[in-house]
Design a protein around this motif. Structure first.
Motif, PDB file in Angstrom:
ATOM      1  N   LYS A   1      43.255  40.359  34.203  1.00 44.25           N
ATOM      2  CA  LYS A   1      44.565  40.740  34.745  1.00 44.25           C
ATOM      3  C   LYS A   1      45.317  39.520  35.261  1.00 44.25           C
ATOM      4  O   LYS A   1      46.507  39.349  35.001  1.00 44.25           O
ATOM      5  CB  LYS A   1      44.394  41.768  35.860  1.00 44.25           C
TER       6      LYS A   1
ATOM      7  N   GLU B   1      47.857  45.806  35.614  1.00 41.62           N
ATOM      8  CA  GLU B   1      47.155  46.460  36.729  1.00 41.62           C
ATOM      9  C   GLU B   1      46.711  47.870  36.343  1.00 41.62           C
ATOM     10  O   GLU B   1      45.617  48.303  36.707  1.00 41.62           O
ATOM     11  CB  GLU B   1      48.074  46.509  37.958  1.00 41.62           C
TER      12      GLU B   1
ATOM     13  N   THR C   1      43.256  48.411  34.550  1.00 43.08           N
ATOM     14  CA  THR C   1      41.991  48.112  35.221  1.00 43.08           C
ATOM     15  C   THR C   1      41.231  49.367  35.615  1.00 43.08           C
ATOM     16  O   THR C   1      40.064  49.289  35.971  1.00 43.08           O
ATOM     17  CB  THR C   1      42.219  47.242  36.469  1.00 43.08           C
TER      18      THR C   1
ATOM     19  N   LYS D   1      39.367  41.649  36.691  1.00 46.80           N
ATOM     20  CA  LYS D   1      40.427  41.054  37.510  1.00 46.80           C
ATOM     21  C   LYS D   1      40.878  39.710  36.925  1.00 46.80           C
ATOM     22  O   LYS D   1      42.064  39.385  36.933  1.00 46.80           O
ATOM     23  CB  LYS D   1      39.926  40.869  38.945  1.00 46.80           C
TER      24      LYS D   1
END
Length: 109
Positions: free
Chosen positions: A72, A79, A82, A69
């Motif tokens: 990102k 996204e 992930t 995360k």
């Protein structure tokens, strides 16, 4: 009537359509069997990409990200990057700064 017409007859067209139909019936089941293998190889490739982005993060920030995360949020991955292509397996980073796929069992795999 008309002589010397150069065109397909109805029977010839039906034979061609039958051959195409048989080819499609043979091809489609083979494509369906490969989807699991494609997702597995796609996930392995994605892990390599995310790992290289984690290394790039380290070069710029002098420390590895603690989570995917964090990669990102800092714009290193999107996204969609992930999770694996099967949309069930998420990617995580372990204590050795290695990206792995989290299948919900063991974090060392």
């Amino acid at each position: 009537m008309f002589k010397n017409q150069k065109a397909f007859t109805l029977i010839e067209m039906l034979v061609v359509l039958m051959i195409i139909s048989v080819m499609v019936m043979l091809l489609i089941p083979n494509l369906g069997d490969k989807s699991e293998e494609i997702n597995k190889k796609g996930c392995e490739a994605l892990i390599s990409v995310v790992q290289s982005q984690a290394d790039a993060y380290y070069i710029e920030m002098n420390s590895y990200p603690e989570t995917v995360k964090e990669l990102k949020e800092n714009g290193y991955i999107t996204e969609e990057q992930t999770t694996c292509p099967d949309d069930e397996t998420t990617l995580k980073i372990n204590e050795n700064n290695t990206v792995y796929k989290d299948t919900g069992t063991d974090a060392s795999s």
